[in-house]
Design an enzyme around this catalytic site. Structure first.
Site, PDB file in Angstrom:
ATOM      1  N   CYS A 184       0.835  -1.197   0.000  1.00  0.00           N
ATOM      2  CA  CYS A 184       0.000   0.000   0.000  1.00  0.00           C
ATOM      3  C   CYS A 184       0.880   1.262   0.000  1.00  0.00           C
ATOM      4  CB  CYS A 184      -1.001  -0.039   1.150  1.00  0.00           C
ATOM      5  SG  CYS A 184      -2.343   1.179   0.959  1.00  0.00           S
ATOM      6  N   HIS A 213      -3.778  -4.994  -0.404  1.00  0.00           N
ATOM      7  CA  HIS A 213      -3.386  -5.496   0.912  1.00  0.00           C
ATOM      8  C   HIS A 213      -3.388  -7.025   0.919  1.00  0.00           C
ATOM      9  CE1 HIS A 213      -3.378  -1.749   3.297  1.00  0.00           C
ATOM     10  NE2 HIS A 213      -4.283  -1.344   2.423  1.00  0.00           N
ATOM     11  N   GLU A 257      -2.546  -8.942   3.255  1.00  0.00           N
ATOM     12  CA  GLU A 257      -2.998  -9.412   4.574  1.00  0.00           C
ATOM     13  C   GLU A 257      -4.515  -9.372   4.719  1.00  0.00           C
ATOM     14  OE1 GLU A 257      -2.730  -4.946   5.127  1.00  0.00           O
ATOM     15  OE2 GLU A 257      -1.714  -6.482   3.937  1.00  0.00           O
TER      16      GLU A 257
END
EC number: 4.3.2.10
Length: 205
Positions: free
Chosen positions: A84, A185, A187
């Site tokens: 990001c 992202h 994650e």
């Protein structure tokens, strides 16, 4: 003990989630604000959430960190992943509330998303397709979670590893030698994101 993955803590990242995701794919993670740990790390991950200027200022406020990153990544060839705003910091500058200097590792600048269709909302938030632009061993096509209002405008098309579309094409990933950055992202992208992190751990630039 295996390779050490340094997850850089500079007060501007989604550290807990990224840490958990890296651990889930078997990484030996050192969450650190210590430049010496980064100098010794085998791989480096730079997260980032928020405004470009705040993240750039935060990174430079950590004693010796930018020098350590330059030494270990730019000069030492350690595999690097920016996430990001951590990816956006690879640019020469970010144009959010003025012009602010980035790391300058990949030619380009970070500008606000300006969709050609007024119905398209900014920020670009939620799940969207990732399409490979330039083949890369870590990047694959699929669907990932995005959350950003500014995007990386790369000067060299060869540095664009993947793209997405939000009213107009946007860069989803950049890559140059041992340096990789993703706008989305991992994650928060479930299996697609974990698989990317797993490939990053296996990547030998």
């Amino acid at each position: 003990m295996g390779e050490i993955v340094a997850l850089v803590d500079y007060g501007a990242g989604n550290l807990h989630s990224v840490h958990n995701a890296l651990k889930a794919v078997g990484a030996n993670v050192a969450v650190t604000a210590d430049a010496e740990v980064v100098r010794r790390a085998d791989r480096i991950v730079l997260p980032g959430v928020g405004a470009f200027k705040a993240c750039a200022d935060g990174l430079r406020a950590v004693p010796g960190m930018v020098d350590a990153l330059e030494e270990r990544v730019k000069n030492g060839g350690a595999p690097f992943l920016g996430i990001c705003v951590g990816m956006q910091l690879l640019a020469a500058r970010g144009l959010e509330h003025g012009s602010h200097e980035g790391l300058g590792w990949i030619a380009g600048e970070v500008r606000i998303i300006e969709p050609t269709d007024a119905r398209i909302k900014v920020p670009h938030m939620g799940w969207n397709d990732v399409s490979v632009s330039t083949p890369h061993p870590v990047i694959e096509g699929g669907e990932a979670y995005f959350l950003h209002s500014y995007h990386f405008m790369a000067e060299d098309a060869d540095d664009i590893a993947a793209h997405t579309s939000h009213g107009s094409p946007l860069v989803a990933a950049v890559a140059k030698n041992n340096i990789l950055g993703v706008q989305y992202h991992p994650e928060k992208s479930q299996k697609f994101g974990l698989d990317l992190l797993k490939r990053f751990l296996e990547w030998k630039p």
